[in-house]
Design a protein around this motif. Sequence first.
Motif, PDB file in Angstrom:
ATOM      1  N   PHE A 146       0.834  -1.200   0.000  1.00 16.01           N
ATOM      2  CA  PHE A 146       0.000   0.000   0.000  1.00 16.01           C
ATOM      3  C   PHE A 146       0.872   1.254   0.000  1.00 16.01           C
ATOM      4  CE2 PHE A 146      -3.205   2.639   2.620  1.00 16.01           C
ATOM      5  CZ  PHE A 146      -3.842   3.088   1.484  1.00 16.01           C
ATOM      6  N   PHE A 147       1.883   1.272   0.857  1.00 11.94           N
ATOM      7  CA  PHE A 147       2.813   2.404   0.884  1.00 11.94           C
ATOM      8  C   PHE A 147       3.482   2.594  -0.478  1.00 11.94           C
ATOM      9  CE2 PHE A 147       7.122   3.986   1.202  1.00 11.94           C
ATOM     10  CZ  PHE A 147       6.979   5.145   1.952  1.00 11.94           C
ATOM     11  N   ASP A 148       4.006   1.515  -1.052  1.00 16.63           N
ATOM     12  CA  ASP A 148       4.692   1.604  -2.346  1.00 16.63           C
ATOM     13  C   ASP A 148       3.753   2.107  -3.437  1.00 16.63           C
ATOM     14  OD1 ASP A 148       6.926   0.618  -1.076  1.00 16.63           O
ATOM     15  OD2 ASP A 148       6.759  -1.406  -1.908  1.00 16.63           O
ATOM     16  N   ASP A 149       2.512   1.634  -3.393  1.00 15.07           N
ATOM     17  CA  ASP A 149       1.527   2.034  -4.391  1.00 15.07           C
ATOM     18  C   ASP A 149       1.274   3.535  -4.317  1.00 15.07           C
ATOM     19  OD1 ASP A 149       0.007   1.230  -6.502  1.00 15.07           O
ATOM     20  OD2 ASP A 149      -1.401   0.038  -5.342  1.00 15.07           O
ATOM     21  N   LEU A 150       1.070   4.048  -3.110  1.00 15.05           N
ATOM     22  CA  LEU A 150       0.829   5.480  -2.942  1.00 15.05           C
ATOM     23  C   LEU A 150       2.051   6.292  -3.361  1.00 15.05           C
ATOM     24  CD1 LEU A 150      -1.004   5.547   0.524  1.00 15.05           C
ATOM     25  CD2 LEU A 150      -2.033   5.736  -1.745  1.00 15.05           C
ATOM     26  N   GLU A 151       3.232   5.801  -3.021  1.00 16.89           N
ATOM     27  CA  GLU A 151       4.462   6.514  -3.370  1.00 16.89           C
ATOM     28  C   GLU A 151       4.661   6.538  -4.884  1.00 16.89           C
ATOM     29  OE1 GLU A 151       8.723   6.669  -1.297  1.00 16.89           O
ATOM     30  OE2 GLU A 151       8.394   4.781  -2.357  1.00 16.89           O
ATOM     31  N   THR A 152       4.500   5.386  -5.522  1.00 16.16           N
ATOM     32  CA  THR A 152       4.696   5.290  -6.967  1.00 16.16           C
ATOM     33  C   THR A 152       3.745   6.205  -7.727  1.00 16.16           C
ATOM     34  OG1 THR A 152       5.470   3.006  -6.780  1.00 16.16           O
ATOM     35  CG2 THR A 152       4.655   3.711  -8.937  1.00 16.16           C
ATOM     36  N   ARG A 153       2.526   6.338  -7.227  1.00 15.41           N
ATOM     37  CA  ARG A 153       1.516   7.138  -7.906  1.00 15.41           C
ATOM     38  C   ARG A 153       1.534   8.607  -7.486  1.00 15.41           C
ATOM     39  NH1 ARG A 153      -2.727   4.151 -10.279  1.00 15.41           N
ATOM     40  NH2 ARG A 153      -2.202   1.943 -10.337  1.00 15.41           N
ATOM     41  N   GLY A 154       2.501   8.994  -6.667  1.00 12.12           N
ATOM     42  CA  GLY A 154       2.618  10.387  -6.260  1.00 12.12           C
ATOM     43  C   GLY A 154       1.506  10.852  -5.344  1.00 12.12           C
ATOM     44  N   MET A 155       0.966   9.941  -4.527  1.00 16.35           N
ATOM     45  CA  MET A 155      -0.174  10.263  -3.679  1.00 16.35           C
ATOM     46  C   MET A 155       0.200  10.516  -2.218  1.00 16.35           C
ATOM     47  SD  MET A 155      -2.807   7.384  -5.222  1.00 16.35           S
ATOM     48  CE  MET A 155      -4.179   7.818  -4.141  1.00 16.35           C
ATOM     49  N   LEU A 156       1.461  10.265  -1.840  1.00 17.11           N
ATOM     50  CA  LEU A 156       1.821  10.329  -0.428  1.00 17.11           C
ATOM     51  C   LEU A 156       1.699  11.734   0.157  1.00 17.11           C
ATOM     52  CD1 LEU A 156       4.867   7.940   0.141  1.00 17.11           C
ATOM     53  CD2 LEU A 156       2.530   7.722   1.009  1.00 17.11           C
ATOM     54  N   GLU A 157       1.875  12.746  -0.647  1.00 17.45           N
ATOM     55  CA  GLU A 157       1.787  14.115  -0.124  1.00 17.45           C
ATOM     56  C   GLU A 157       0.377  14.435   0.352  1.00 17.45           C
ATOM     57  OE1 GLU A 157       3.412  17.778   0.990  1.00 17.45           O
ATOM     58  OE2 GLU A 157       4.438  15.985   0.239  1.00 17.45           O
ATOM     59  N   ASP A 158      -0.621  13.883  -0.319  1.00 21.41           N
ATOM     60  CA  ASP A 158      -2.012  14.226  -0.026  1.00 21.41           C
ATOM     61  C   ASP A 158      -2.735  13.193   0.830  1.00 21.41           C
ATOM     62  OD1 ASP A 158      -2.083  16.666  -1.539  1.00 21.41           O
ATOM     63  OD2 ASP A 158      -2.060  15.445  -3.347  1.00 21.41           O
ATOM     64  N   VAL A 159      -2.285  11.952   0.825  1.00 23.00           N
ATOM     65  CA  VAL A 159      -2.964  10.883   1.570  1.00 23.00           C
ATOM     66  C   VAL A 159      -2.205  10.613   2.867  1.00 23.00           C
ATOM     67  CG1 VAL A 159      -3.823   8.523   1.512  1.00 23.00           C
ATOM     68  CG2 VAL A 159      -3.720   9.858  -0.609  1.00 23.00           C
ATOM     69  N   LEU A 160      -2.888  10.748   3.993  1.00 21.45           N
ATOM     70  CA  LEU A 160      -2.288  10.466   5.297  1.00 21.45           C
ATOM     71  C   LEU A 160      -2.861   9.151   5.814  1.00 21.45           C
ATOM     72  CD1 LEU A 160      -1.852  13.079   8.178  1.00 21.45           C
ATOM     73  CD2 LEU A 160      -1.938  10.625   8.536  1.00 21.45           C
ATOM     74  N   VAL A 161      -1.977   8.212   6.128  1.00 19.05           N
ATOM     75  CA  VAL A 161      -2.391   6.879   6.593  1.00 19.05           C
ATOM     76  C   VAL A 161      -2.006   6.728   8.058  1.00 19.05           C
ATOM     77  CG1 VAL A 161      -2.170   4.387   6.242  1.00 19.05           C
ATOM     78  CG2 VAL A 161      -2.076   5.948   4.270  1.00 19.05           C
ATOM     79  N   LEU A 162      -2.966   6.290   8.872  1.00 17.09           N
ATOM     80  CA  LEU A 162      -2.749   6.040  10.294  1.00 17.09           C
ATOM     81  C   LEU A 162      -3.090   4.589  10.588  1.00 17.09           C
ATOM     82  CD1 LEU A 162      -2.375   6.782  13.311  1.00 17.09           C
ATOM     83  CD2 LEU A 162      -4.739   7.630  13.292  1.00 17.09           C
ATOM     84  N   VAL A 163      -2.178   3.897  11.284  1.00 12.77           N
ATOM     85  CA  VAL A 163      -2.365   2.480  11.616  1.00 12.77           C
ATOM     86  C   VAL A 163      -2.238   2.334  13.127  1.00 12.77           C
ATOM     87  CG1 VAL A 163      -1.579   0.123  11.208  1.00 12.77           C
ATOM     88  CG2 VAL A 163      -1.284   1.859   9.417  1.00 12.77           C
ATOM     89  N   TRP A 164      -3.293   1.788  13.787  1.00 12.57           N
ATOM     90  CA  TRP A 164      -3.276   1.666  15.240  1.00 12.57           C
ATOM     91  C   TRP A 164      -4.353   0.711  15.716  1.00 12.57           C
ATOM     92  CZ3 TRP A 164      -5.347   6.967  17.527  1.00 12.57           C
ATOM     93  CH2 TRP A 164      -6.469   7.379  16.816  1.00 12.57           C
ATOM     94  N   GLY A 165      -4.312   0.391  17.002  1.00 20.19           N
ATOM     95  CA  GLY A 165      -5.328  -0.433  17.631  1.00 20.19           C
ATOM     96  C   GLY A 165      -5.942   0.308  18.796  1.00 20.19           C
ATOM     97  N   GLU A 166      -6.963  -0.305  19.415  1.00 16.91           N
ATOM     98  CA  GLU A 166      -7.698   0.382  20.479  1.00 16.91           C
ATOM     99  C   GLU A 166      -6.933   0.466  21.793  1.00 16.91           C
ATOM    100  OE1 GLU A 166      -9.743  -3.749  20.154  1.00 16.91           O
ATOM    101  OE2 GLU A 166      -8.516  -2.403  18.942  1.00 16.91           O
ATOM    102  N   PHE A 167      -5.894  -0.345  21.947  1.00 16.47           N
ATOM    103  CA  PHE A 167      -5.006  -0.280  23.106  1.00 16.47           C
ATOM    104  C   PHE A 167      -3.789  -1.142  22.830  1.00 16.47           C
ATOM    105  CE2 PHE A 167      -8.747  -3.010  24.488  1.00 16.47           C
ATOM    106  CZ  PHE A 167      -8.211  -4.216  24.083  1.00 16.47           C
ATOM    107  N   GLY A 168      -2.816  -1.146  23.752  1.00 17.95           N
ATOM    108  CA  GLY A 168      -1.677  -2.049  23.650  1.00 17.95           C
ATOM    109  C   GLY A 168      -1.981  -3.356  24.375  1.00 17.95           C
TER     110      GLY A 168
END
Length: 446
Positions: A336-358
Amino acid sequence: MTSNQHGRCNGLHRRELLQTGAAALSGLTLADFLRADERSTLDPAYRKRSIVNVWLAGGASHLDTFDMKPDAPAEIRGVFQPIATRTPGVQICEHLPRLAERLDRMVLIRSLMGTVDSHDGAMCATGYPPGSLKNLGGRPNIGSVVAKFQGPTNGNVPTAVAMLSAYNPSEQAYFRSAGFLGPAFDCYMPDSAEGRANLLTRNITPERRSLLSQLDTLRRDVDARGNMAAMDTYAERAFQFVTSREFAHALDITREPPEVRSRYCADLGNSPVSKIKLGLQNARFLMARRLIECGARCVNLTWEEGGERRWDTHRDNFNALKYELLPSFDIGLSAFFDDLETRGMLEDVLVLVWGEFGRTPRINKDAGRDHYAPAASALLFGGGLKVGQVIGSTNRYGEHPSNRPIHYQQLFATLYRHLGLDPAMRILDRTMNLLEHTETIRELVV
């Protein structure tokens, strides 16, 4: 006028099709949804910006992923080894090698706090605990806030989409619900069981596979009769939405070249410890990218390999992570990261990955880790952030933040700022702030 004069699509009147629309909106038509969106405005400066909110349902172990403690006693550190990353001096789990190779273009937060011990996705969807303002309908998820206060960038694509799993829907409802904003702003939920989605609500009974071609016929027929001009403006937009080839194509990942789909490894075979199919969740990353490209502004996405296993590893934590969770997650998120980078989308798309707790620093008697609210980690990339850094830290056993504690709501504040919304804005008839912790994470801002 008879039914035959109206014409039917596999048992559906054309008028019924317009009333049904393309979204599950708790009884509201898509035209209602579009009327609500029409009241919104979007600053052109932020028109291209979007977010993808990835929920690791069940609560991923921070100590076995992004905040390892190799010098702690065995009952704390576990069996995994840390590996070096592209960010100097920063290590993560050995079973995340692809993310390690890209970490210099990402951000780790190791000092999350302010959550509660509850599996409901409320904290990661709204920034508030489950049950907050329940008497008023509950808190809205971030996608619904965007739909309400900014609206769509493209009339053929919904502003906010939620791709959730079928496991324990009540826990995931927060990622769909608009809460006190009203069901007109609920996130659109495609049915992606086979990597595609249909364009009707879930309670429609006719065979769905033939519907897309019939919608094309319906569009041509209505256009030829000249009836489009006589429709209510919003009903016409709803019609355009439900018959949009653009949206239908965005939901159809089989239209991607095989070499692109193969990078996501959406089928990694069966787990050696439970026989569940691995990699199926990774198709959601690809669909999220396609939806964002077409104009969606927020995609809420659940990632929980195998459904029932999730990240809730009370038992057999290390086998679950090693064989069922971390490898396919590493592949899918990196693709997913590579896809966004290759297509020049990383500047505009912010991705957050997390869970409800540790999860608990001390391993329990079942070789698992239990719920743990005092500390958690998150991963971010894109959005023009200052990358290649780690923000905050926990103490030597991962028990609580020891440096730069970051409240869950501060991540929401950062997401809202990226989208052009003020996290301190007044909502609910101007009686309360959108968030209570409105400070953005200053280290992330360029």
